[in-house]
Write an enzyme that holds these catalytic residues in place. Structure first.
Site, PDB file in Angstrom:
ATOM      1  N   SER A 559       0.796  -1.236  -0.023  1.00  0.00           N
ATOM      2  CA  SER A 559       0.089   0.219   0.001  1.00  0.00           C
ATOM      3  C   SER A 559       0.901   1.291   0.073  1.00  0.00           C
ATOM      4  CB  SER A 559      -0.932  -0.016   1.268  1.00  0.00           C
ATOM      5  OG  SER A 559      -1.599   1.355   1.510  1.00  0.00           O
ATOM      6  N   TYR A 572      -2.633  -0.408  10.648  1.00  0.00           N
ATOM      7  CA  TYR A 572      -2.513  -0.877   8.993  1.00  0.00           C
ATOM      8  C   TYR A 572      -1.128  -0.372   8.500  1.00  0.00           C
ATOM      9  CZ  TYR A 572      -3.929  -0.909   4.079  1.00  0.00           C
ATOM     10  OH  TYR A 572      -4.127  -1.302   2.957  1.00  0.00           O
TER      11      TYR A 572
END
Length: 651
Positions: A559, A572
């Site tokens: 990501s 995250y």
């Protein structure tokens, strides 16, 4: 009243649906009749015949070649003799009626010159058992009397068609013939009677072998060669398969298929299996797919694993030397160049059969054909002795210019042909899009997801157009935080396709909360799925890739948050940073094995430099760019797929 084409298609599909009658893509059938020639308005006699490469069981009108009978039969007047019979195949083009239609096969003459409205040429195991028996001619007389005539071995072609036509004319009482070393042909004036005649020949041969054959045609059981218990057998197969696949891919990357049916295991447990395997297959349809002989591991089932692996490597080296010697014994000026010297069939006593091909269907069909060959050997040995056609004749077919030309006409392989991919989180979103792209580019795909139903839905979609959907994709239910489930998914992958070449670590989730709102459970869950999951999947895949010795690709879907520090995202972002750094660590460690490790950093939202939405298909395109071949020397790279997020630019 049915048309000749309708009758032909219905008969073909019925005959081809029963494997006792013929094998996949084996044999052909024809019908003759009249149609109006649009150029003259007059009736013209035509023949419709299954085209080259088609399958009887799934035959449609598009798979038929359509020829004018007058022109086809006129070819006998210009036939230059058996030494130049291959030239006649090109002449079939001048007999075509209309446009389109399938390419005529080498057996077209057999159908066209026989004076009967309907003709079947089939490859039934029982029929080939008689055809490949040492005293096949005498057996044919004994079993059928004068209703079926023996035809000595001749390579398929124009002359064989002339021979069969002459034999049919000389034996008006006959319903068909046994073709030495090859198969059967039957004929009749109606489609129904032709089908009945084909079945009479096949069922009569089956009944004779069952009634008169000796009970143990493969000899007594060899102590230690009996089948291993199922669980142990499957575990052994999964451990050996990547190693065997690597050996069988020395020349060209192959996909594998595993078979442990009772027929295979019984054959490998018997005293005569080394002798019979060394004789090779007989029917041309068989050895064109299985090669002339298999590679056989000459150790008992319970041999220590490392001893078995060492012996497999020795047997493979010997097989390649023997295959090269076979080529050099028989090649003549003008022979096609030697193709790959690796085995298509590998037999391991107590475990089963490993078959290989350019894709899963080819590998599976090769195994099915060798099972046919085992049935043929069993039948021939039961009532006589198995005596396949001479080696030189096998070479003349395997390295036939017509067969080589057929191979040259095949479309170029897709970029990921021969590759086996596993995608975690493949049941939806980026994972599903990636699975679709990899399958579209030629890969065999394992769709792995904790939601098995979702994975099964995607796998079914990928295989929807295939003859057998599992030849393209299978589903695996797996929680990537669980070592045992991951190991089970990879065993399933290996047993389905032979190994693994391409991993996409995509399983993930996002819980965006501030530091004070993030619980230990939030932290652990995201690290377990993305950091731990990528580690476990990469570790298991690397073991297999190293055993294969064929390199490989590991791609992690990370990501922008792995490099961009933003608020309310500590669990995250940290998990993704861990996953992203694993890419660099594993690239450094696995490079010596030819395994490349790269990452893709997606982002969502329209507040980007390009002001475009990032879709799952865009991420899938990046995975393909990394694995499709053009970036073969790239490893340790992260590709942003975020439509331009300046704060996430890699430095």
């Amino acid at each position: 009243m049915s048309s000749p084409v309708e009758e032909l298609l219905n008969r073909s599909q019925r005959l081809g649906a029963d494997p006792r009658n013929t094998n996949f893509a084996g044999g052909n059938a024809s019908a003759k009749g009249t149609a109006v020639d649009p150029a003259t308005g007059s009736d013209v006699e035509l023949m419709w015949v299954k085209g080259s490469g088609g399958d009887l069981g799934t035959l449609t009108e598009a798979g038929l070649a359509v020829l004018r009978l007058d022109r086809l039969r006129a070819l006998t007047g210009v036939y230059p003799g058996v030494e130049r019979e291959d030239e006649m195949v090109a002449a079939f083009e001048f007999c075509a009626f209309g446009k389109g239609g399938a390419a005529p096969s080498i057996d077209t003459t057999m159908h066209g010159l026989v004076e009967a409205a309907h003709v079947d040429h089939l490859h039934p195991d029982a029929g080939i058992a008689i055809a490949a028996a040492a005293d096949g001619e005498e057996l044919t007389r004994r079993i059928f009397g004068d209703r079926v005539v023996w035809v000595p071995w001749r390579r398929p072609g124009f002359q064989l068609g002339l021979d069969i036509a002459a034999i049919k004319a000389e034996n008006p009482q006959a319903i068909g013939c046994i073709l030495g070393g090859h198969g059967i042909t039957a004929w009749a004036d109606t489609s129904a009677q032709c089908e009945a005649n084909s079945l009479e020949i096949i069922r009569t041969a089956e009944a004779y072998i069952a009634e008169h054959g000796k009970p143990e045609p493969f000899g007594s059981v060899l102590p230690g060669y009996e089948a291993l218990p199922e669980e142990e057998r499957r575990a052994r197969a999964a451990a050996l398969f990547p190693i065997i696949r690597g050996l069988a891919s020395t020349d060209v990357r192959q996909v594998g298929h595993f078979t442990d049916t009772p027929e295979v295991l019984d054959f490998l447990s018997r005293a005569e299996h080394p002798r019979l395997a060394a004789l090779g297959t007989s029917c041309p349809d068989h050895f064109l797919r299985t090669k002339v002989v298999p590679m056989v591991l000459d150790l008992p089932a319970g041999a220590p694993f490392e001893e078995a692996v060492g012996r497999l490597r020795e047997r493979h080296a010997a097989y390649r030397e023997e295959y090269r010697a076979y080529y050099e014994r028989h090649a003549v000026p003008g022979s096609p160049a030697m193709r790959g010297a690796d085995p298509a069939i590998v037999l391991v006593p107590g475990v089963g059969m490993f078959s290989f091909g350019k894709d899963k269907q080819t590998a599976r069909v090769a195994g099915e054909f060798y099972l046919n060959a085992i049935n043929v050997m069993r039948g021939a040995e039961a009532v006589s002795a198995y005596a396949p056609i001479p080696e030189v004749e096998k070479f003349r077919i395997e390295y036939w210019e017509l067969e080589d030309a057929k191979l040259r006409r095949l479309p170029a392989p897709k970029p990921l042909a021969g590759r086996i991919a596993l995608v975690t989180g493949g049941g939806s979103g980026i994972g599903a899009a990636t699975a679709r792209r990899l399958a579209a580019e030629g890969a065999c795909v394992v769709v792995a997801d904790r939601d098995l139903a979702a994975a099964e839905k995607v796998a079914a979609e990928l295989g929807a157009r295939a003859y057998r959907p599992s030849d393209v994709a299978i589903a695996a239910g797996v929680d990537v935080t669980d070592e045992e489930q991951i190991a089970a998914a990879f065993r399933e992958t290996v047993l389905a396709f032979g190994g693994v070449d391409l991993i996409v670590n995509n399983a993930g989730l996002s819980l965006s909360r501030s530091l004070l709102e993030t619980t230990v459970q939030d932290w652990d869950l995201q690290h377990d799925v993305m950091a731990r999951g990528s580690f476990l999947v990469s570790r298991e895949s690397a073991r297999i890739m190293i055993d294969q010795g064929m390199g490989g690709d590991i791609v992690s879907i990370s990501s922008k948050d792995s490099v961009f520090a933003g608020p309310d995202n500590v669990a995250y972002g940290a998990a993704k940073a861990d996953q992203a750094h694993q890419v660099r660590l594993l690239a450094a460690e696995l490079g010596e094995h030819g395994i490349r490790v790269n990452g893709v950093n997606p982002a969502h939202g329209r507040r980007t430099l390009l002001k475009r939405e990032v879709l799952p298909e865009h991420v899938a395109a990046a995975v393909f760019a990394l694995t499709g071949g053009d970036l073969s020397l790239t490893t340790g790279l992260h590709i942003p797929v975020d439509a331009g997020v300046a704060a996430a630019f890699l430095r």
